[in-house]
Design a protein around this motif. Structure first.
Motif, PDB file in Angstrom:
ATOM      1  N   GLU A   1     -10.231   8.747  23.583  1.00 36.65           N
ATOM      2  CA  GLU A   1     -10.994   8.927  22.362  1.00 36.65           C
ATOM      3  C   GLU A   1     -10.401  10.057  21.527  1.00 36.65           C
ATOM      4  O   GLU A   1     -10.321   9.973  20.303  1.00 36.65           O
ATOM      5  CB  GLU A   1     -12.425   9.266  22.755  1.00 36.65           C
TER       6      GLU A   1
ATOM      7  N   THR B   1     -26.211  26.459  32.222  1.00 34.95           N
ATOM      8  CA  THR B   1     -25.401  26.401  31.005  1.00 34.95           C
ATOM      9  C   THR B   1     -24.848  25.002  30.773  1.00 34.95           C
ATOM     10  O   THR B   1     -24.824  24.497  29.642  1.00 34.95           O
ATOM     11  CB  THR B   1     -24.271  27.428  31.093  1.00 34.95           C
TER      12      THR B   1
ATOM     13  N   LEU C   1     -27.504  22.834  29.460  1.00 39.84           N
ATOM     14  CA  LEU C   1     -27.778  23.239  28.080  1.00 39.84           C
ATOM     15  C   LEU C   1     -26.747  22.645  27.119  1.00 39.84           C
ATOM     16  O   LEU C   1     -27.092  22.151  26.041  1.00 39.84           O
ATOM     17  CB  LEU C   1     -27.748  24.771  28.010  1.00 39.84           C
ATOM     18  N   SER C   2     -25.462  22.678  27.533  1.00 35.77           N
ATOM     19  CA  SER C   2     -24.456  22.159  26.611  1.00 35.77           C
ATOM     20  C   SER C   2     -24.511  20.632  26.530  1.00 35.77           C
ATOM     21  O   SER C   2     -24.150  20.058  25.510  1.00 35.77           O
ATOM     22  CB  SER C   2     -23.054  22.654  26.974  1.00 35.77           C
TER      23      SER C   2
ATOM     24  N   MET D   1     -22.763  19.252  23.130  1.00 32.38           N
ATOM     25  CA  MET D   1     -21.466  19.934  23.129  1.00 32.38           C
ATOM     26  C   MET D   1     -20.533  19.268  24.118  1.00 32.38           C
ATOM     27  O   MET D   1     -19.323  19.358  23.999  1.00 32.38           O
ATOM     28  CB  MET D   1     -21.666  21.372  23.591  1.00 32.38           C
ATOM     29  N   ALA D   2     -21.098  18.666  25.148  1.00 31.63           N
ATOM     30  CA  ALA D   2     -20.287  17.998  26.150  1.00 31.63           C
ATOM     31  C   ALA D   2     -20.960  16.680  26.466  1.00 31.63           C
ATOM     32  O   ALA D   2     -22.128  16.486  26.142  1.00 31.63           O
ATOM     33  CB  ALA D   2     -20.191  18.862  27.402  1.00 31.63           C
ATOM     34  N   ARG D   3     -20.194  15.777  27.061  1.00 31.23           N
ATOM     35  CA  ARG D   3     -20.773  14.471  27.374  1.00 31.23           C
ATOM     36  C   ARG D   3     -20.947  14.320  28.871  1.00 31.23           C
ATOM     37  O   ARG D   3     -20.075  14.732  29.636  1.00 31.23           O
ATOM     38  CB  ARG D   3     -19.855  13.387  26.862  1.00 31.23           C
ATOM     39  N   PRO D   4     -22.052  13.731  29.295  1.00 28.69           N
ATOM     40  CA  PRO D   4     -22.275  13.573  30.729  1.00 28.69           C
ATOM     41  C   PRO D   4     -21.316  12.551  31.331  1.00 28.69           C
ATOM     42  O   PRO D   4     -20.816  11.671  30.638  1.00 28.69           O
ATOM     43  CB  PRO D   4     -23.715  13.068  30.798  1.00 28.69           C
TER      44      PRO D   4
ATOM     45  N   VAL E   1     -24.956   9.600  24.254  1.00 30.55           N
ATOM     46  CA  VAL E   1     -23.896   9.663  25.254  1.00 30.55           C
ATOM     47  C   VAL E   1     -22.641   8.916  24.817  1.00 30.55           C
ATOM     48  O   VAL E   1     -21.522   9.389  25.008  1.00 30.55           O
ATOM     49  CB  VAL E   1     -24.426   9.111  26.597  1.00 30.55           C
TER      50      VAL E   1
ATOM     51  N   GLU F   1     -17.069  11.026  18.762  1.00 30.31           N
ATOM     52  CA  GLU F   1     -17.170  12.470  18.631  1.00 30.31           C
ATOM     53  C   GLU F   1     -17.677  12.913  17.265  1.00 30.31           C
ATOM     54  O   GLU F   1     -18.475  13.835  17.166  1.00 30.31           O
ATOM     55  CB  GLU F   1     -15.801  13.084  18.906  1.00 30.31           C
TER      56      GLU F   1
ATOM     57  N   THR G   1     -20.761  15.395  16.554  1.00 31.74           N
ATOM     58  CA  THR G   1     -20.655  16.636  15.784  1.00 31.74           C
ATOM     59  C   THR G   1     -21.727  16.680  14.708  1.00 31.74           C
ATOM     60  O   THR G   1     -22.358  17.711  14.476  1.00 31.74           O
ATOM     61  CB  THR G   1     -19.275  16.719  15.110  1.00 31.74           C
TER      62      THR G   1
ATOM     63  N   ARG H   1     -24.939  17.509  16.197  1.00 25.55           N
ATOM     64  CA  ARG H   1     -24.919  18.913  16.609  1.00 25.55           C
ATOM     65  C   ARG H   1     -25.160  19.829  15.417  1.00 25.55           C
ATOM     66  O   ARG H   1     -25.879  20.803  15.490  1.00 25.55           O
ATOM     67  CB  ARG H   1     -23.568  19.215  17.259  1.00 25.55           C
ATOM     68  N   ARG H   2     -24.533  19.483  14.285  1.00 26.17           N
ATOM     69  CA  ARG H   2     -24.699  20.429  13.188  1.00 26.17           C
ATOM     70  C   ARG H   2     -25.966  20.205  12.374  1.00 26.17           C
ATOM     71  O   ARG H   2     -26.345  21.056  11.595  1.00 26.17           O
ATOM     72  CB  ARG H   2     -23.466  20.488  12.308  1.00 26.17           C
TER      73      ARG H   2
ATOM     74  N   PRO I   1     -15.981  21.817  22.584  1.00 27.29           N
ATOM     75  CA  PRO I   1     -16.915  22.751  21.952  1.00 27.29           C
ATOM     76  C   PRO I   1     -17.661  23.585  22.990  1.00 27.29           C
ATOM     77  O   PRO I   1     -18.057  24.709  22.703  1.00 27.29           O
ATOM     78  CB  PRO I   1     -17.864  21.850  21.170  1.00 27.29           C
TER      79      PRO I   1
ATOM     80  N   MET J   1     -19.093  28.222  25.870  1.00 28.13           N
ATOM     81  CA  MET J   1     -20.248  28.479  26.710  1.00 28.13           C
ATOM     82  C   MET J   1     -19.845  28.674  28.159  1.00 28.13           C
ATOM     83  O   MET J   1     -20.433  29.455  28.888  1.00 28.13           O
ATOM     84  CB  MET J   1     -21.243  27.331  26.598  1.00 28.13           C
TER      85      MET J   1
END
Lengths: 334, 229, 385
Positions: free
Chosen positions: A48, B48, B51-52, B57-60, B73, B77, B81, B84-85, C379, C383
């Motif tokens: 990706e 953490t 939380l992310s 911020m991250a993908r499982p 999920v 990207e 984003t 997120r914003r 990103p 953290m």
């Protein structure tokens, strides 16, 4: 082979572009084969991210191609002095007929990369990567075209033999160039003008229809007429537009108008022509995408903008041409 | 429907490698709008990471996360984003400000990619800085500020997007009691304005605070228990 | 658009914050551009000079060749050619080269009868008696022989001949006049000891320029041992030589471009921890990968354009204020010496485009992949610490 700075720059630039796009195509192939939308694996994530790299590479590649196109014309114009009988860029191209194919392939590559970038844009608007396989398969098809373009250009430059003074008798008796474009130049002005303006009117009408109605058939018609208009506009450029700009009934070169002597008038002309045709062809070409899930709305949303862009560009082009004709001291008809 | 729903989520870092690490294991939870949720547990328990994941911020590696009913999920990207914003404001443990930039510039940073007018941007930033009582230092470089002031800048930056959810990672770790209390007061205000707040912390001062409506206790990457107040 | 303006704004501040790192790459960049641009400016300027020089060349020069070498041409040929339609005048020219051991320079000696480029007399007049001569400004400077001075040259019988300097001249192009000494035809024939009835070549004027080729063909047919050279051919050959020379130089300097690209790649790859963290922060607070890519693109473009323009200005000063002191010997080496050689400033957009193409594109291209690697920073990396 001519060791001219412009030639060197072109070969370097094209080689870099080709390398970049090959790298993009290789990565595209990796995505094509390994893509699995439903996977959350690290490798899928890496793929990706590669889509960003590929978009960047192709965008830069197209940008370089456009600048290279301008440089190509400049160079053709600069080296014509090296050939007997060559009066302008046309003569340089005639010096090795492969030049015309190189020019043609540059135009084709321009449109192909442009279409790809539009396709990529559409795909990026959707949430599920619906076109990912299609676009990377197409990229795999475009890169060989760029390879061919590079080869043609190289063959052209390698085949150029300047007519310089040789030890025996000079090159006095070397043959002057036979113009390939001469048949186009010989087209009678009046019918060419009638054809040009008739098609202009048809094209603009089709655009208006496109803005008024949603039907796919109008989109296809627009694509068809845009393509026709492109060909006819180039023919007209050689046949009568250039003549009016140069104010010289025998001068048909479609490249000299890019020079300073003519106030660079060629740039707005070609820019609006290429832009208008490019945007005019997009809605028709992307019509089939409306059947793909999730894309119908996106395509419908953007194609209106495309038609508008195309219309503005084409109108500007026609206006520039008409202005140049009216302003010219050369008059065929009173 | 809950504002955030986490369903059986697993996060594995460096899968298949020697340093493979399962940071979050089969976590499920849901957070309603307007809550103050706290993730607690010893360090390395996966607070953490979770939380992310919640903050897009991250993908499982597997599982489902819904933000406002939307499954995030599988989103590309650029959409992630976007969420997120629009939805989240982040306050990091180390503040993560750009030290050479001024207070105002730092606060404006999240707005740069949004194509807002300069006027709108400045107005928005100034009103937030005023509210956090740091507007008198807006042209100072961040590195010249004290710890408490830096945190206020970090909060201001988190608020500039007008997020509905504020995410804070160990926000009181570098603060003394007085500043921590100030921070809690600010959160309280924000919560009253309807913002959902999610905090990862092992500071009892935060997780035992009456403000907290839900406390999620983690251990070894798993959710041990969830207390609702 | 607004978005890109903001990103450019940020790019500028980001570049300024890393002055040292960016300064190093810019210095290398400016050096490379300056080298390439010097080559092109010098070529271009020499080309302009030659064009000026060739203005004075007759439409057609007829030489005689013998054994493939340039020979003296019998003046009788003139009568034979005079019948060809389209020819205006035929003037036999007398000229030759003279190596002056004293100043270690080559002079061109030319008879005043033949046509030459328009000479502007600074002082005095052209020679009228066999013991007079006129000299170009360069020769005068070299020999310290001003007007009413004397010039001693050693003739073909190895005896010194004294000429009174009757005049001093200059012309549009320094190249042409610097090494020129004008004598009368008579004394020139004497000086070189040319056999009677022979000239160096013929200058033929053809009033209708479209007939030059035909006239040349007729001359060649009538006198098979001659070599007619048209003005156009001369121009073309000079062009060719210049292009070839500058092409060679560019090829040599391409090593510099490659070095620059390696440096750019290296700098883009080895970003500092601090910079990496900054990108992590930007991504965490809502910048997309494509925003970071745009940021890096603008950074690259700003560096490129600034260095490019600076490099071009440096090259311009080098070539036109300092007479290309570092390059001249290589490029204008067809003659042994040019006393006091001054270049006329001239450059065009075509050459700027070539230079931009040769430097900006490789630079941008070599930073794409490292930039992308930076831009895909997770990103959540900030953290995780």
């Amino acid at each position: 082979m001519i060791l001219h700075p412009g030639v060197l720059a072109l070969i370097t630039g094209s080689a870099i572009t080709l390398l970049m796009l090959c790298y993009a195509a290789i990565n595209g192939a990796m995505i094509f084969f390994a893509w699995n939308y439903n996977s959350s694996s690290a490798s899928q994530l890496a793929l990706e991210r590669k889509t960003y790299l590929i978009s960047t590479l192709v965008n830069y590649g197209l940008g370089f191609q456009i600048i290279a196109f301008v440089l190509f014309i400049f160079t053709m114009d600069d080296i014509h002095r090296l050939f007997v009988g060559a009066m302008c860029a046309t003569g340089s191209l005639n010096a090795n007929p492969v030049g015309w194919y190189a020019l043609l392939s540059k135009i084709i590559v321009f449109f192909l990369s442009g279409f790809w970038i539009a396709l990529n844009y559409i795909d990026q608007q959707a949430e599920q990567y619906p076109l990912v396989r299609l676009k990377y398969a197409l990229l795999g098809g475009i890169v060989p075209c760029i390879g061919i373009d590079f080869t043609l250009q190289l063959t052209y430059f390698l085949g150029l033999e300047p007519d310089i003074i040789t030890s025996c008798c000079g090159s006095l008796f070397g043959s002057g160039g036979e113009s390939t474009a001469s048949s186009l130049a010989a087209l009678p002005v009046f019918p060419a003008m009638v054809a040009f303006y008739s098609l202009s009117i048809i094209l603009i009408s089709v655009m208006v229809l496109n803005l008024a109605f949603q039907a796919g058939v109008f989109r296809y018609l627009l694509a068809l007429f845009s393509a026709l208009f492109f060909v006819l506009a180039i023919v007209s450029m050689i046949s009568f537009i250039s003549v009016y700009i140069y104010e010289l009934p025998t001068h048909h070169c479609p490249f000299d108008i890019l020079q300073q002597e003519y106030n660079f008038v060629g740039y707005p002309l070609y820019l609006t022509l290429f832009g208008g045709v490019y945007f005019g062809m997009l809605p028709g070409l992307f019509q089939p995408l409306k059947n793909t899930a999730g894309l119908a709305e996106i395509v419908a949303g953007v194609e209106k903008k495309w038609v508008q862009c195309s219309m503005i560009s084409c109108l500007c082009f026609i206006a520039f041409v008409t202005y140049a004709i009216c302003l010219s001291k050369l008059t065929y008809f009173l | 429907m809950a504002l955030i729903e986490v369903d059986n989520v697993v996060k594995i870092y460096n899968p298949g490698l020697a340093d493979e690490l399962t940071a979050v294991h089969a976590a499920s939870l849901s957070i309603e709008a307007g809550e103050v949720a706290v993730l607690t547990g010893p360090s390395g328990s996966g607070k953490t990471s979770l939380l992310s994941l919640i903050g897009c911020m991250a993908r499982p590696t597997s599982g489902r996360i819904l933000v406002d009913g939307k499954d995030v999920v599988k989103l590309p990207e650029r959409f992630l984003t976007n969420i997120r914003r629009q939805a989240f404001g982040f306050i990091f443990q180390q503040f993560h400000l750009i030290r050479e930039l001024t207070v105002l510039e730092n606060v404006l940073l999240p707005l740069f990619p949004l194509a807002l007018g300069t006027r709108t941007m400045n107005e928005r930033a100034l009103s937030i800085l005023e509210r956090l009582k740091i507007d008198n230092k807006k042209h100072l470089q961040v590195k010249k500020l004290s710890g408490g002031e830096q945190q206020r800048v970090a909060i201001a930056r988190a608020l500039i997007n007008k997020p509905r959810i504020i995410i804070a990672d160990e926000p009181t770790a570098h603060l003394d009691r007085k500043l921590a209390q100030e921070f809690i007061d600010t959160l309280d205000q924000l919560n009253h304005e309807g913002k959902t707040i999610i905090i990862a912390t092992h500071d009892p001062f935060v997780h035992d605070n009456p403000l907290v409506t839900r406390s999620i206790v983690m251990r070894d990457g798993q959710i041990e228990r969830i207390d609702t107040k | 658009m607004t978005k890109h303006l903001k990103i450019i704004d940020y790019a500028v501040s980001s570049l300024l914050r890393r002055k040292f790192k960016n300064g190093a790459i810019m210095a290398a960049y400016i050096g490379t551009v300056a080298a390439l641009a010097s080559v092109l400016f010098l070529t271009r300027s020499l080309q302009t000079e030659t064009t000026a020089l060739l203005q004075g060349v007759p439409d057609l020069i007829v030489q005689r060749t013998l054994g493939g070498r340039h020979e003296l041409i019998p003046v009788d040929y003139k009568a034979g050619m005079a019948g060809i339609l389209g020819i205006g005048t035929i003037t036999p020219r007398y000229w030759g080269y003279y190596y002056d051991a004293l100043t270690k320079a080559n002079y061109t000696l030319i008879g005043s009868g033949g046509e030459t480029a328009p000479l502007t007399m600074l002082e005095g007049r052209l020679p009228q008696t066999p013991d007079e001569c006129a000299v170009g400004a360069g020769v005068a400077a070299l020999r310290h022989s001003g007007r009413s001075g004397q010039l001693i040259l050693v003739d073909s019988r190895n005896t010194g001949v004294l000429f009174e300097v009757s005049g001093l001249f200059t012309s549009e192009s320094d190249l042409l006049t610097n090494d020129l000494v004008v004598l009368t035809d008579r004394s020139l024939i004497d000086f070189f000891g040319y056999p009677p009835g022979l000239a160096t070549d013929f200058a033929v004027s053809v009033p209708n320029s479209s007939e030059v080729q035909t006239v040349a063909a007729k001359i060649k047919k009538l006198f098979p041992d001659t070599r007619p050279i048209t003005k156009r051919e001369l121009v073309r050959t000079y062009d060719m030589v210049f292009n070839w020379r500058s092409g060679m130089m560019l090829t040599v300097f391409s090593a510099a471009v490659i070095a620059l690209c390696i440096m750019a790649w290296d700098k883009a790859t080895g970003i500092s921890a601090e910079e990496k963290q900054e990108i992590g922060i930007l991504k965490a607070i809502g910048w997309d990968t494509s925003d970071i890519l745009a940021l890096k693109f603008w950074e690259g473009l700003i560096i490129s354009l600034t260095s490019f323009l600076t490099g071009v200005i440096v090259a311009y000063m080098h070539v036109f204020f300092f007479n290309a002191s570092l390059l001249a010997a290589v490029l204008k080496g067809w003659s042994v010496l040019f006393p006091a050689f001054h270049l006329t400033p001239s450059f065009n957009s075509f050459h700027l485009l070539i230079m931009a193409f040769l430097t900006i594109i490789p630079y941008i291209a070599s930073t794409v992949i490292p930039t992308w690697k930076t831009a895909i920073t997770d990103p959540d990396s900030v953290m995780r610490g």
